[in-house]
Design an enzyme around this catalytic site. Sequence first.
Site, PDB file in Angstrom:
ATOM      1  N   CYS A  91      25.048  27.857  37.834  1.00 23.81           N
ATOM      2  CA  CYS A  91      23.827  28.565  37.426  1.00 23.81           C
ATOM      3  C   CYS A  91      22.817  28.650  38.558  1.00 23.81           C
ATOM      4  CB  CYS A  91      23.204  27.877  36.212  1.00 23.81           C
ATOM      5  SG  CYS A  91      22.987  26.101  36.395  1.00 23.81           S
TER       6      CYS A  91
ATOM      7  N   GLU B  32      20.139  16.592  31.017  1.00 24.94           N
ATOM      8  CA  GLU B  32      19.359  17.507  31.862  1.00 24.94           C
ATOM      9  C   GLU B  32      17.968  17.735  31.279  1.00 24.94           C
ATOM     10  OE1 GLU B  32      22.721  20.253  33.853  1.00 24.94           O
ATOM     11  OE2 GLU B  32      22.166  20.932  31.843  1.00 24.94           O
TER      12      GLU B  32
END
Lengths: 628, 628
Positions: free
Chosen positions: B389, B296
Amino acid sequence: AVRLRPATGALITGGFWAGRRAVNRDVCVPEGWDRLHEAGNFHNLELAAARVTGDYVNDLPFLDSDLYKWLEAVAWTLDDPDLGSGPADQLLRRLAESTELLGAVQQEDGYLNSHFQVRFPGERFVQLPWGHELYCAGHLIQAAVALHRSTGEDGLLAIGRRVADLAVRAFGTGPGQVDGVCGHPEIETALVELYRETGERSYLDLAVYFVDRRGHGLLGDGRFGRHYWQDHTPVRDTLTAEGHSVRQLYLLAGVADVYVETGDATLLAAVERVWSEMVATKTYLTGGIGSHHRDEAFGDPYELPNERSYCETCAAIASIHLSWRMLMITGEAKYADLLERTLYNGFLAGLSLDGKRYIYANPLQVRDGHVASGDDGDYVRVPWFRCACCPPNVMRLLASLEHYVLLSDEGSLALHQFMTGTYSAEVAGGEARLAVTTDYPWDGAVRIRVEDGPDAPWTLALRVPGWAEGAGLTVNGTAVGGGALDGWWRVERSWAAGDEVLLTLPLEPRLTAADPRLDVDRGCVALERGPLVYCLEGVDHDGHRLDDLVLAADQPLVSAAEDGELGPVVVVRATGAVRGRPAAAWWPYGSAAAVAAPAAEPAALTAVPYFTWGNRAEGAMRVWVPSA
Amino acid sequence: AVRLRPATGALITGGFWAGRRAVNRDVCVPEGWDRLHEAGNFHNLELAAARVTGDYVNDLPFLDSDLYKWLEAVAWTLDDPDLGSGPADQLLRRLAESTELLGAVQQEDGYLNSHFQVRFPGERFVQLPWGHELYCAGHLIQAAVALHRSTGEDGLLAIGRRVADLAVRAFGTGPGQVDGVCGHPEIETALVELYRETGERSYLDLAVYFVDRRGHGLLGDGRFGRHYWQDHTPVRDTLTAEGHSVRQLYLLAGVADVYVETGDATLLAAVERVWSEMVATKTYLTGGIGSHHRDEAFGDPYELPNERSYCETCAAIASIHLSWRMLMITGEAKYADLLERTLYNGFLAGLSLDGKRYIYANPLQVRDGHVASGDDGDYVRVPWFRCACCPPNVMRLLASLEHYVLLSDEGSLALHQFMTGTYSAEVAGGEARLAVTTDYPWDGAVRIRVEDGPDAPWTLALRVPGWAEGAGLTVNGTAVGGGALDGWWRVERSWAAGDEVLLTLPLEPRLTAADPRLDVDRGCVALERGPLVYCLEGVDHDGHRLDDLVLAADQPLVSAAEDGELGPVVVVRATGAVRGRPAAAWWPYGSAAAVAAPAAEPAALTAVPYFTWGNRAEGAMRVWVPSA
């Protein structure tokens, strides 16, 4: 069903590949023994044999297979004509020691797997998706078959047969059997090879069963989806190359092997289809495959990012294995073309020139300012890996390379790779033997001398690679016409010992472009020369960022032989420029005018063979270069 | 140290963003409550409060933070002028219920973290690299501060303060203290906000400590290397944006906040440096950031693969948070430009038009034949994620959006975003209030009416985006000259209630190119119109593969307002072609002639706003289109 058969004899005796094989024989294989000890592979087996105490080292479940691949490399290395008697004795001692240990680990019913015996003793054949039990068994069997073929030694073969016999009893749809497949294909091709070596039909039947049962969701979704382990669709229905690259290609090699023994044309059609889709839309110029780091997987069609090319060395090896099988099955030269390309580029870059370091993923581009993100050997070669599948895989391919040169059918010898050595094969009327001499890939002259052969006419078929426009052929000094048809230049005549054939492949450097659907290569060219892909490295470009270099496609390319840090190589020099920086200050997008680079400074570009990259210094590298 | 201050009052009352906020208020936030219950977030807290029995759901350690972000969204939603009394009562009940539960979970000394209380009760503050304890604490504090600001409610603030007080006691270099930082930044900015809200200096001091201690290897190498969590170099020495994108930007936001309160110019210089490097070399056209799925993370400079763009929705939000802070600190319009771009594109695409589905990674290209590789919502929006998230992060940004429109300094009001509503701010002499009316981003007319303000002259500063060449301005119908300087069109005069300003931003569709170092965009153009990036979708192109389409850059682009499946949008039509397939059969590389596509068939191209992609059908999409 098979068009071409393996050679009956083959020795590589000189030239380029003899050099690479010497490194393998003298450095990789001996050091592999030490690495396998340091990495715990032997310790883990000794634990399983209850000879030592302590913890199992490394939580990967397939450490045994590293040893098996190394043993296969040893088996083939014992055939190397240049292996001295001292090293040979050492290898034989290590082989005996390993075989003895494996025999001690093997359980009464044939089970042999240190990971499960030590860590999960009650869980035999239940962790099929990730456990790699049959994968490990397959590599053991392949090593055993290799050793039996090369030396006649049958101690390891007996162990391998007991493993296979257990699998035959354990797997299937009968009562008490496990109906399942391994998350990582490999056992399929091993079982077919074991069938060939022993004649035991149940091994082939089990391979057929594993091929048939794949694609029915037996493995579940896993972390990466069913495509990852090719369990999304039955093999015969598969249209595209998907998922984990090594898994996909090991599977296809096994499917091809099953086709050869069963003649099931639906299997052949599937392999041809998937190979074609893979090559047309999911293969890098180097022959490397795998577009994702995350799942070591193929990407979508035309998704071939250069900086994030995964191109695992093992996937290149798997591709070579598959193309070789398809070459034998079909006789089509395209398979030999891809095999050669992969061998000289995607595969060979996996090993450092000195034989001491390996790379797992083979990028086609390393950016200036690259930051490693914690991988084992990401973008740089290292002595070994926590997941050490690639190093012993490199060893076994280099050690067995002589098998990948000559094939034959009833009426012809087919020389599909160009390596100095002697090769023999059966044609109608008897065995024919060739001596090949060449400085390929540096020089395009391949001299083939007929050493022996039957009196009746037979055909010498020489592969002419797709890039070799203008190849020439002489027999005993006289030019032969006709040229190559479908990649083969075939000369039929009554050959006599001493006949000399000279194949001349033009090795002018050339600029290569990509299908316009390959977005990442748009507006770029790659330099190639013969079978070699070239690349630019930062170390050759005076501190310029490679990101700033462009190549003048209309200027001449010049080959130059060198013998420096890279050893004997031919480099290619090109004319280019260092691009200025666009005026747009903070944002790198805008109108064509806003992002246009200002005047460029001329620069001399030097390209080196891709397989030599990263041997002199860490730094930037790129295969595809913007062209102007 | 701060150039611009937040507005004293802001309400979004209509237009584009009121529509998106209505979806957030009426769909996302209410459904979020249900999703949080289904996903186990409440169950886990009830376990920690010993109110239920069972297993902890989900092994991710940061589930509490999903609830905290949702609570922050609730806090801001309570300010929404269009929130009805029924929904308001329901939100207040859920808020009270949540606060009561959190109070019951909180331990005597202030500790509050369901994951550690239930799963690792003895391991407080020892799993700092991956445990997310301070990250969760930060989100709790941010929710508490938001609620206190919006409603004056201080129950959650008391809980948050006890959490912060514990952190103040636990962390530091004193005896018995833990000398460490959290693997995921977030607590830094939360502590500064809590300091602002309470005046308690120890919170700021702890934020300073966390900023100072980062980059000293306290977190170890982890799986992805120290860059991953920005622990490779001290903040003040950082030159480049590295590692996990959300971590990098949350950290920088905290550093900017610490700068604002301490005036430490070395911190400001570091943030400016890293922001500039990130924007110039590591940011997609959409404002999205993150080039790797695996970690990420940011890639190397100019490594911006389109199919594998990660562009996490949370990273876009983090970028908006950071740019907003830097806009206030410096007054530089470029920060507002990036904020706007990210808001309308990289962020907004993260939510489906109906508000029911979210996407985690926002690709700039989805290939024909895309195969999902097992990710949560890879390339397609889904109702929720295992790692959730993004959804509540989307909610809290949309709910607080009115804060991102107007800023002020001593002598001026700076309108940096264009959203219909009323906004007020302090200038010398008193509060000024503006009413803004616009159909932006569909229409370029922005009407600003002065509602109230001091008699003394003050400046109205209107941001003119970098793309808006030829913008016009009138005051009470009279054209004003001068134009924008450094992105701001400033009009100083004595304003009277009823004065009308009209800013006209040209919204002609435009073709955008990329810096030539951005290899993946070479030879392509992107369509933009105003702040919106556009894309092609397969669903609009008659079954053609998007891989085969090219855009004729010399032909006119035509805007067309539509109100169909996508709701009211302006689409852009272009002229293009469907490219033929090269003759090269099996291998996609060769000479320029070999890979040249044969004659193309004309085709009409339709581009839709990027934020609307994937709402009608799954299928191919691309932002960058080859140009001919």
